[in-house]
Enzyme design. Structure first.
Site, short mmCIF file in Angstrom:
data_model
loop_
_atom_site.label_atom_id
_atom_site.label_comp_id
_atom_site.label_asym_id
_atom_site.label_seq_id
_atom_site.Cartn_x
_atom_site.Cartn_y
_atom_site.Cartn_z
CE LYS A 13 40.13 41.38 38.06
NZ LYS A 13 39.70 40.79 36.76
NE ARG A 87 35.65 45.95 37.73
CZ ARG A 87 35.92 44.80 38.33
NH1 ARG A 87 36.50 44.78 39.49
NH2 ARG A 87 35.58 43.68 37.76
NE ARG A 127 34.26 33.24 37.33
CZ ARG A 127 34.67 34.49 37.32
NH1 ARG A 127 35.82 34.80 37.87
NH2 ARG A 127 33.95 35.41 36.74
NE ARG A 160 31.35 36.07 39.40
CZ ARG A 160 32.48 36.79 39.38
NH1 ARG A 160 33.55 36.36 40.06
NH2 ARG A 160 32.56 37.91 38.70
NE ARG A 171 32.07 39.97 34.59
CZ ARG A 171 32.37 38.68 34.75
NH1 ARG A 171 31.57 37.74 34.28
NH2 ARG A 171 33.45 38.35 35.38
P1 AP5 Z 1 39.41 34.21 38.17
O1 AP5 Z 1 40.63 34.08 38.99
O2 AP5 Z 1 38.09 34.01 38.82
O3 AP5 Z 1 39.46 35.57 37.33
P2 AP5 Z 1 39.20 37.07 37.79
O4 AP5 Z 1 40.16 37.92 37.04
O5 AP5 Z 1 39.20 37.16 39.29
O6 AP5 Z 1 37.77 37.23 37.17
P3 AP5 Z 1 36.48 37.97 37.72
O7 AP5 Z 1 35.40 37.63 36.75
O8 AP5 Z 1 36.20 37.62 39.17
O9 AP5 Z 1 36.89 39.40 37.61
P4 AP5 Z 1 35.93 40.53 37.40
O10 AP5 Z 1 36.90 41.65 37.41
O11 AP5 Z 1 35.02 40.46 36.25
O12 AP5 Z 1 34.93 40.34 38.62
P5 AP5 Z 1 34.91 40.89 40.10
O13 AP5 Z 1 34.56 39.75 40.95
O14 AP5 Z 1 36.11 41.70 40.44
O15 AP5 Z 1 39.57 33.18 36.94
C1 AP5 Z 1 38.54 33.04 35.98
C2 AP5 Z 1 38.46 31.57 35.51
O16 AP5 Z 1 39.67 31.25 34.83
C3 AP5 Z 1 38.33 30.55 36.64
O17 AP5 Z 1 37.48 29.51 36.22
C4 AP5 Z 1 39.75 30.04 36.85
O18 AP5 Z 1 39.75 28.70 37.32
C5 AP5 Z 1 40.31 30.14 35.43
N1 AP5 Z 1 41.75 30.43 35.44
C6 AP5 Z 1 42.41 31.31 36.26
N2 AP5 Z 1 43.72 31.32 35.96
C7 AP5 Z 1 43.87 30.46 34.91
C8 AP5 Z 1 45.01 30.05 34.15
N3 AP5 Z 1 46.24 30.51 34.39
N4 AP5 Z 1 44.80 29.16 33.13
C9 AP5 Z 1 43.55 28.67 32.87
N5 AP5 Z 1 42.45 29.00 33.58
C10 AP5 Z 1 42.62 29.89 34.57
O19 AP5 Z 1 33.68 41.91 40.00
C11 AP5 Z 1 32.37 41.45 39.75
C12 AP5 Z 1 31.44 42.63 39.59
O20 AP5 Z 1 31.42 43.44 40.81
C13 AP5 Z 1 31.80 43.64 38.49
O21 AP5 Z 1 31.33 43.24 37.22
C14 AP5 Z 1 31.09 44.91 39.02
O22 AP5 Z 1 29.70 44.83 38.80
C15 AP5 Z 1 31.34 44.83 40.50
N6 AP5 Z 1 32.59 45.48 40.89
C16 AP5 Z 1 33.67 44.87 41.45
N7 AP5 Z 1 34.64 45.76 41.70
C17 AP5 Z 1 34.17 46.96 41.27
C18 AP5 Z 1 34.73 48.26 41.24
N8 AP5 Z 1 35.98 48.50 41.68
N9 AP5 Z 1 33.97 49.27 40.72
C19 AP5 Z 1 32.73 49.04 40.28
N10 AP5 Z 1 32.14 47.82 40.26
C20 AP5 Z 1 32.86 46.79 40.76
#
Ligand code: AP5
Length: 214
Positions: A13, A87, A127, A160, A171
């Site tokens: 994402k 979410r 990552r 992270r 997660r």
């Molecule tokens: P990346 O692009 O970083 O993936 P992502 O989907 O953004 O993963 P996140 O872990 O950031 O999502 P998340 O939903 O767990 O965390 P968030 O920050 O929203 O890619 C991941 C890896 O893959 C990278 O190394 C990249 O290089 C690689 N990659 C990407 N595309 C690729 C491809 N095509 N091929 C190969 N490799 C690839 O949330 C974090 C925390 O915040 C949550 O756990 C929660 O505690 C809190 N939080 C956030 N939003 C909410 C909400 N709405 N409600 C409640 N709590 C929330």
């Protein structure tokens, strides 16, 4: 026009949002980035969110929904990308209500990035992220040129806390329980689009770009 980008942790994402921002005038909200900034700056929100984020648990809806309202009000004339929000079903309902109340751009599509669990585990455990500008790397797929140093800004590249194996497990469980039901939610509204999240980041972006407004 607004887009929701959702999917399991590690689906890409953040990576795809960056490409979307590079090629459109849209404005991006990542609740994950918002929480990480608040934690880094030790703000009251950061103090409130830290234990949840570090453990891989969802921050309570009561905290998250209020933050998003502020963002929508500030950007009500823009085309928006919601990354990592909603979410939960209550968050999705609140988002619709807030968009209507504020008169912001309605959701045009909810793009679901589909990636099998074994690939998610590989992506998350490898990552690395820049502490300063948030650029995303992967130890084997896309490492920074110099180990531990961001190519963009020279900032420190780190792992992270919630990319530790126990937090990844939490997660993925939180995703299955609370976020996966959003697929049905958006299907019932005719907004759901499944995007194959496998392949190079560029090939995934090619599948997303028809839904972007330039
Ligand atoms: P990346 O692009 O970083 O993936 P992502 O989907 O953004 O993963 P996140 O872990 O950031 O999502 P998340 O939903 O767990 O965390 P968030 O920050 O929203 O890619 C991941 C890896 O893959 C990278 O190394 C990249 O290089 C690689 N990659 C990407 N595309 C690729 C491809 N095509 N091929 C190969 N490799 C690839 O949330 C974090 C925390 O915040 C949550 O756990 C929660 O505690 C809190 N939080 C956030 N939003 C909410 C909400 N709405 N409600 C409640 N709590 C929330």
């Amino acid at each position: 026009m607004s887009l929701v980008l959702f999917g399991p942790p590690g689906a890409g994402k953040g990576t795809q949002s960056q490409l979307m921002l590079d090629t459109s005038d849209m404005i991006h909200l990542s609740t994950g980035n918002l929480f990480r900034d608040a934690i880094q700056n030790k703000t009251p929100l950061g103090v409130q969110a830290q234990s949840y984020v570090d453990a891989g648990k969802l921050v309570p809806d009561s905290v998250t929904i209020g933050l998003v309202r502020e963002f929508i009000e500030k950007n009500k004339t823009a085309d928006l990308i919601f990354d990592g929000f909603p979410r939960t079903i209550p968050q999705a309902e609140a988002l619709e209500q807030q968009i209507t109340e504020v008169g912001a751009s309605p959701i045009d599509k909810a793009l679901f990035l589909e990636v099998p669990q074994k690939d998610l585990l590989e992506r998350l455990s490898g990552r690395r992220v820049c502490k300063n500008c948030g650029a995303v790397y992967h130890v084997s797929n896309s490492p920074p040129k110099k180990d531990g140093v961001c190519d963009n800004c020279g900032g420190e590249v780190y792992q992270r806390k919630d990319d530790a194996s126990e937090a990844i497990k939490t997660r993925l469980e939180a995703y299955e329980k609370s976020t996966a039901p959003l697929k049905e939610f958006y299907m019932s509204k005719g907004l759901f689009v499944s995007i194959n999240g496998l392949g190079t980041t560029e090939s995934v972006f090619k599948r997303i770009s028809p839904f972007l407004k330039n």
